[in-house]
Write a protein that holds these residues in place. Sequence first.
Motif, PDB file in Angstrom:
ATOM      1  N   GLN A 123       0.848  -1.178   0.089  1.00 40.80           N
ATOM      2  CA  GLN A 123      -0.041   0.027  -0.099  1.00 40.80           C
ATOM      3  C   GLN A 123       0.759   1.348  -0.114  1.00 40.80           C
ATOM      4  N   PRO A 124       1.892   1.581   0.789  1.00 40.56           N
ATOM      5  CA  PRO A 124       2.669   2.720   0.739  1.00 40.56           C
ATOM      6  C   PRO A 124       3.155   2.780  -0.497  1.00 40.56           C
ATOM      7  N   LEU A 125       3.726   1.815  -1.387  1.00 42.41           N
ATOM      8  CA  LEU A 125       4.343   1.799  -2.640  1.00 42.41           C
ATOM      9  C   LEU A 125       3.608   2.475  -3.509  1.00 42.41           C
ATOM     10  N   THR A 126       2.148   1.878  -3.545  1.00 40.37           N
ATOM     11  CA  THR A 126       1.038   2.251  -4.533  1.00 40.37           C
ATOM     12  C   THR A 126       0.611   3.693  -4.204  1.00 40.37           C
TER      13      THR A 126
ATOM     14  N   LEU B  65       3.516   5.914  -5.369  1.00 36.85           N
ATOM     15  CA  LEU B  65       3.436   6.151  -7.174  1.00 36.85           C
ATOM     16  C   LEU B  65       2.043   6.934  -7.673  1.00 36.85           C
ATOM     17  N   THR B  66       0.981   6.830  -6.732  1.00 39.04           N
ATOM     18  CA  THR B  66      -0.101   7.483  -7.143  1.00 39.04           C
ATOM     19  C   THR B  66       0.124   9.184  -6.950  1.00 39.04           C
ATOM     20  N   ALA B  67       0.853   9.367  -5.729  1.00 39.82           N
ATOM     21  CA  ALA B  67       1.147  10.680  -5.497  1.00 39.82           C
ATOM     22  C   ALA B  67       1.914  11.485  -6.457  1.00 39.82           C
ATOM     23  N   LEU B  68       2.731  10.517  -7.253  1.00 44.00           N
ATOM     24  CA  LEU B  68       3.685  10.944  -8.146  1.00 44.00           C
ATOM     25  C   LEU B  68       3.237  10.939  -9.699  1.00 44.00           C
ATOM     26  N   GLY B  69       1.771  10.560  -9.739  1.00 43.97           N
ATOM     27  CA  GLY B  69       1.048  10.673 -10.805  1.00 43.97           C
ATOM     28  C   GLY B  69       0.968   9.596 -11.750  1.00 43.97           C
ATOM     29  N   TYR B  70       1.491   8.340 -10.915  1.00 41.71           N
ATOM     30  CA  TYR B  70       1.406   7.149 -11.983  1.00 41.71           C
ATOM     31  C   TYR B  70       0.172   6.380 -11.365  1.00 41.71           C
ATOM     32  N   SER B  71      -0.492   5.592 -12.254  1.00 43.02           N
ATOM     33  CA  SER B  71      -1.588   4.548 -11.946  1.00 43.02           C
ATOM     34  C   SER B  71      -0.950   3.324 -11.843  1.00 43.02           C
ATOM     35  N   PRO B  72      -0.694   2.718 -10.501  1.00 48.76           N
ATOM     36  CA  PRO B  72      -0.207   1.379 -10.410  1.00 48.76           C
ATOM     37  C   PRO B  72      -0.875   0.163 -10.757  1.00 48.76           C
TER      38      PRO B  72
ATOM     39  N   LEU C 265       7.015   9.993   0.250  1.00 48.98           N
ATOM     40  CA  LEU C 265       6.258   8.821   0.644  1.00 48.98           C
ATOM     41  C   LEU C 265       7.034   7.493  -0.066  1.00 48.98           C
ATOM     42  N   LEU C 266       7.573   7.469  -1.242  1.00 46.94           N
ATOM     43  CA  LEU C 266       8.242   6.759  -1.933  1.00 46.94           C
ATOM     44  C   LEU C 266       9.461   6.347  -1.210  1.00 46.94           C
ATOM     45  N   GLN C 267      10.427   6.964  -0.853  1.00 42.50           N
ATOM     46  CA  GLN C 267      11.435   7.012   0.135  1.00 42.50           C
ATOM     47  C   GLN C 267      11.135   6.181   1.290  1.00 42.50           C
ATOM     48  N   LYS C 268      10.055   6.344   1.986  1.00 38.73           N
ATOM     49  CA  LYS C 268       9.366   6.003   3.207  1.00 38.73           C
ATOM     50  C   LYS C 268       9.121   4.481   2.914  1.00 38.73           C
ATOM     51  N   ALA C 269       8.320   4.417   1.684  1.00 39.17           N
ATOM     52  CA  ALA C 269       7.685   3.134   1.703  1.00 39.17           C
ATOM     53  C   ALA C 269       9.090   2.075   1.229  1.00 39.17           C
ATOM     54  N   ILE C 270      10.124   2.283   0.549  1.00 34.35           N
ATOM     55  CA  ILE C 270      11.271   1.583   0.239  1.00 34.35           C
ATOM     56  C   ILE C 270      12.183   1.231   1.313  1.00 34.35           C
ATOM     57  N   ARG C 271      11.878   1.904   2.474  1.00 33.56           N
ATOM     58  CA  ARG C 271      12.740   1.816   3.582  1.00 33.56           C
ATOM     59  C   ARG C 271      12.095   0.887   4.470  1.00 33.56           C
ATOM     60  N   ALA C 272      10.682   0.762   4.342  1.00 33.90           N
ATOM     61  CA  ALA C 272       9.963  -0.104   5.284  1.00 33.90           C
ATOM     62  C   ALA C 272       9.859  -1.340   4.761  1.00 33.90           C
ATOM     63  N   ILE C 273      10.338  -1.884   3.666  1.00 38.85           N
ATOM     64  CA  ILE C 273      10.150  -3.302   3.137  1.00 38.85           C
ATOM     65  C   ILE C 273      11.121  -4.200   4.017  1.00 38.85           C
ATOM     66  N   ARG C 274      10.657  -5.359   4.137  1.00 37.98           N
ATOM     67  CA  ARG C 274      11.346  -6.248   5.158  1.00 37.98           C
ATOM     68  C   ARG C 274      10.888  -7.471   4.388  1.00 37.98           C
ATOM     69  N   ARG C 275      12.127  -8.741   4.408  1.00 43.35           N
ATOM     70  CA  ARG C 275      11.863  -9.770   3.998  1.00 43.35           C
ATOM     71  C   ARG C 275      11.099 -10.656   4.966  1.00 43.35           C
TER      72      ARG C 275
END
Length: 165
Positions: free
Chosen positions: A23-26, A29-36, A78-88
């Motif tokens: 959800q944070p990634l989508t 991307l939406t906030a950056l003008g992309y349709s995920p 938002l993108l930076q935060k979403a990437i940093r939150a990804i965990r295996r």
Amino acid sequence: MTDPEPLVADLLLDRHVTPEQEQPLTDALTALGYSPSVRVLPPRRAVEPLTWLILIALPLQAFLTTLGEKAAEDGYGLLQKAIRAIRRPAPALAPTPVPTPATAPPPVVLQDPATGLRVILEHDLPDEGYRQLLTIDLTQYRLGPLHYDQARGHWRSELDEAQLR
């Protein structure tokens, strides 16, 4: 006057990616003008595990330009935060392991569908790496993948460098 066509970002997710990670990634991307457009990989029988959990396919140079324009806005953060939150995902019934390359958070991979060039965004990518990425000239790379070399403080492609030797 017609509205411009929405920019599309294809997200290819490992089946272990949770909705809380997606959800944070989508949203970013939406906030950056992309349709995920989200697709989940089916289970694999390969011996080697995926080295990434999330692959985002989109026109890289246009994306980086947009990211640079929105650096002061919410979409970039938002993108930076979403990437940093990804965990295996942790194996079931296993104690919390000491981070190793096998358990370290996987990178998010950006891939340009036209050229196949990939940019690896590690979860611990420093702010300077994000800043440099906004101004990088992708036309100087042919093979990739690009990764941020923290020891050298810049983006590089080892395969492109080897080809020049």
